[in-house]
Write an enzyme that holds these catalytic residues in place. Structure first.
Site, PDB file in Angstrom:
ATOM      1  N   SER B 145       0.844  -1.196   0.000  1.00 61.51           N
ATOM      2  CA  SER B 145       0.000   0.000   0.000  1.00 61.51           C
ATOM      3  C   SER B 145       0.883   1.250   0.000  1.00 61.51           C
ATOM      4  O   SER B 145       1.761   1.357  -0.853  1.00 61.51           O
ATOM      5  CB  SER B 145      -0.941  -0.050   1.209  1.00 61.51           C
ATOM      6  OG  SER B 145      -2.017   0.831   1.053  1.00 61.51           O
ATOM      7  N   ASP B 309      -8.365  -6.849  -4.860  1.00 61.32           N
ATOM      8  CA  ASP B 309      -8.025  -5.530  -4.305  1.00 61.32           C
ATOM      9  C   ASP B 309      -8.583  -4.461  -5.231  1.00 61.32           C
ATOM     10  O   ASP B 309      -8.029  -4.189  -6.295  1.00 61.32           O
ATOM     11  CB  ASP B 309      -6.501  -5.407  -4.195  1.00 61.32           C
ATOM     12  CG  ASP B 309      -6.056  -4.079  -3.570  1.00 61.32           C
ATOM     13  OD1 ASP B 309      -6.906  -3.195  -3.339  1.00 61.32           O
ATOM     14  OD2 ASP B 309      -4.844  -3.945  -3.318  1.00 61.32           O
ATOM     15  N   HIS B 342      -7.763  -5.498  -0.456  1.00 62.70           N
ATOM     16  CA  HIS B 342      -6.503  -4.812  -0.201  1.00 62.70           C
ATOM     17  C   HIS B 342      -5.794  -5.365   1.037  1.00 62.70           C
ATOM     18  O   HIS B 342      -4.564  -5.364   1.118  1.00 62.70           O
ATOM     19  CB  HIS B 342      -6.772  -3.315  -0.042  1.00 62.70           C
ATOM     20  CG  HIS B 342      -5.533  -2.479   0.044  1.00 62.70           C
ATOM     21  ND1 HIS B 342      -4.570  -2.480  -0.934  1.00 62.70           N
ATOM     22  CD2 HIS B 342      -5.102  -1.617   0.999  1.00 62.70           C
ATOM     23  CE1 HIS B 342      -3.592  -1.657  -0.579  1.00 62.70           C
ATOM     24  NE2 HIS B 342      -3.881  -1.118   0.578  1.00 62.70           N
TER      25      HIS B 342
END
Lengths: 375, 375
Positions: B145, B309, B342
């Site tokens: 991320s 995701d 995610h």
């Protein structure tokens, strides 16, 4: 076409929960002309924050209706052929009784003492409206998003009174993700001190909380791709030495603007009541399964979904279609390719128009044919 | 493995914008042992709300690190082989200088007078930390991320000092949708009267606004499917005659709980500063194109994305991979199938572990090989 919103008044309504609302009013508009045999009426029902003003130019505001690209002469809902009614929803704030209405027992706004309403309750009030117009059977009930839920509910609650339903970008029940986005909106409103437990009608409305709720909503109505096309990463110069609390990217300005506009036209408590109605809706409630919910329903179905709609993804429409087909119901389905996300049912209407026009025409002819055979 | 968070102190840092922060501190932890040639160091960098406590059991809190399933003996980042450093980020609130820190010039918390920081600034502070540990070249920088953005930035800012980078569930720049979700979080905080323009350190923190911001975040970290598996539509009895402001569905309880937990550990101003750093980040800033940004970079790349995701969709990773491959960079890429959305980089680590282990091992051997050849 200049139109005015009408109000129908009834003595009261008993809700699914057993609670009463007395009296009750519902806002609606009509377009086109009802045939002598009263068989060409189509009820259009709206999404979450929509209203009765679906088509034409409003006499009051001068604004076009929310589905003006789809309702009118030669359009998907052809007003040269059909008598189109658009009904607002119970619990709303645009002419229909809701939490911002005055409770006659107290002389003050209901606020959170307004009884919880369900999608079925909304549909029951619409049925009262249709009855009051002396229409025994609707040619169709059509709607997108929460309008699609209402259309589905018409099919199972009033199968005898509706020849066909058109369910667009909708679902038989909300997923946890859909509930979660609504819950964020509710929590945002309730976190605003101006919400004050729903008792704000004599003071400032919870505009900040409602605005943030609307911003979340707008993200879910668009697709990743349509946002990239619309906004890109356009922004002001950088790097800045301080955090700028003003909008920096275009998408930020857009969301803030939409949030600030929304609070001028929508009631925060209605936001809570209607999202709750959506989240708790399940067309199979009271039956063992989705298939059982449609048992004995002879209504025709047109189901439409959109490839880039991630808020009401196609798999939810396909679940309805699969269930109906397994029981040999008359169902047409199309997944339309578009980048517009959930908004597609409002903005990208070319292919949708063809589908709706053809479906309504064949339903209307079948009806005329069977009437002729019976004569 | 009991661990403690360390603090490194520096005289100051000059930011990309030209602003200064004097002095500056950064929190970090280390695991494993640095080799005699100091060539086995791996820097792990964290996502948005992470901290320096990536592995082992915290001496202070007794809690495991956020990537404890991936860092340790025999794990993806094998502490029998590598010396792993995890660094917190500039602008944060977990031991590193940020808006909640005391501004020595005033003796009060910086609040919104803290200078805007960028991902590049975060990486510069990490470089100062790595220098202070007397490590000239890192074997790898790895993160998911926003950690992936930092890893990318290490490759372009300090190409000579990092042998390889591992970029997981990340992007070279935020899309308007990613910016939009962050903006909703910021607006939710700023809408809370307790935020008070960022000046709340002597009063109540804007817990309601921050909690709603976190709720939005959590929705985006999960996938539609993982939410259905985890929560379904489980709820209390119905229909209710009144709106229940208490959680009704399990997903509502979950989000509210996560929101209320978050406000006990995270600073609202840091939320604003760090999301701004993410949104304004673009690895190609200052160059004509993404490809130009990687010009002259000989770092090896491992890029990982996850099928479900939707916050950092695979197309963003693939854009990086395509760009690198077109210029003949050494890049491995894998899109891993998972339902976890995610969050997958934190929770669904089995295949990820194999990829990281193999990539680190081959990077380490190449290094040893070239060192041997040079000897």
């Amino acid at each position: 076409m200049i139109v005015s919103t009408e109000i129908a008044r009834f003595e009261g309504i008993t809700l699914e929960s057993g609670a009463h609302i007395d009296p009750v009013e519902v806002a609606y508009e009509t377009y086109g002309t009802l045939n002598a045999d009263r068989g060409n009426a189509v009820l259009v029902v709206h999404a979450f924050t929509g209203d009765a003003h679906a088509a034409g130019m409003s006499r009051e505001t001068g604004k076009p209706g929310w589905w003006d690209n789809s309702i009118g002469p030669g359009k998907a809902f052809d007003t040269d052929e059909y008598f189109v009614i658009c009904s607002n929803i119970l619990g709303g704030c645009q002419g229909t009784t809701g939490p911002a209405s005055i409770n006659p027992a107290t002389g003050k706004a209901w606020g959170m003492s307004f009884p919880a309403v369900t999608v079925r309750d909304m549909v029951r009030l619409q049925k009262m409206l249709v009855d009051s117009l002396d229409i025994r059977q609707l040619l169709a009930v059509a709607g997108g998003s929460m309008g699609g839920m209402q259309a589905l509910e018409w099919a199972v609650s009033f199968a005898e009174n509706v020849r066909s339903v058109i369910v667009i970008a909708s679902t038989a029940r909300h997923s946890p993700q859909q509930i979660a986005f609504n819950e964020v909106g509710r929590q945002s409103i309730m976190a605003d001190p101006d919400w004050n437990g729903g008792d704000y009608y004599e003071g400032a409305a919870p505009a900040r909380g409602l605005s943030v709720a609307r911003m979340v909503g707008h993200i879910t109505y668009m697709s990743d791709e349509s946002m990239r096309e619309k906004f890109g990463r356009r922004r002001k110069d950088q790097p800045a030495t301080a955090i700028d609390v003003a909008p920096e990217f275009e998408v930020e300005s857009y969301l803030r603007y939409r949030g600030s506009q929304f609070v001028t036209r929508f009631d925060a408590n209605s936001y809570i009541y209607i999202t709750k109605a959506m989240d708790t809706y399940d067309v199979s409630n009271g039956t063992a399964s989705l298939a059982d919910a449609f048992e004995g329903v002879s209504t025709r179905f047109l189901v439409i979904s959109f490839t880039s709609d991630w808020l009401y993804p196609s798999y939810q429409s396909q679940e309805i279609v699969r269930t109906l087909r397994r029981r040999n119901h008359d169902v047409a389905y199309c997944e339309l390719p578009t980048n517009y996300g959930h908004d597609a049912f409002l903005v990208d209407v070319e292919e949708q128009t063809e589908l709706i026009r053809g479906f309504l025409r064949s339903t209307f002819r079948n009806l005329a044919g069977s009437a002729g055979a019976a004569a």
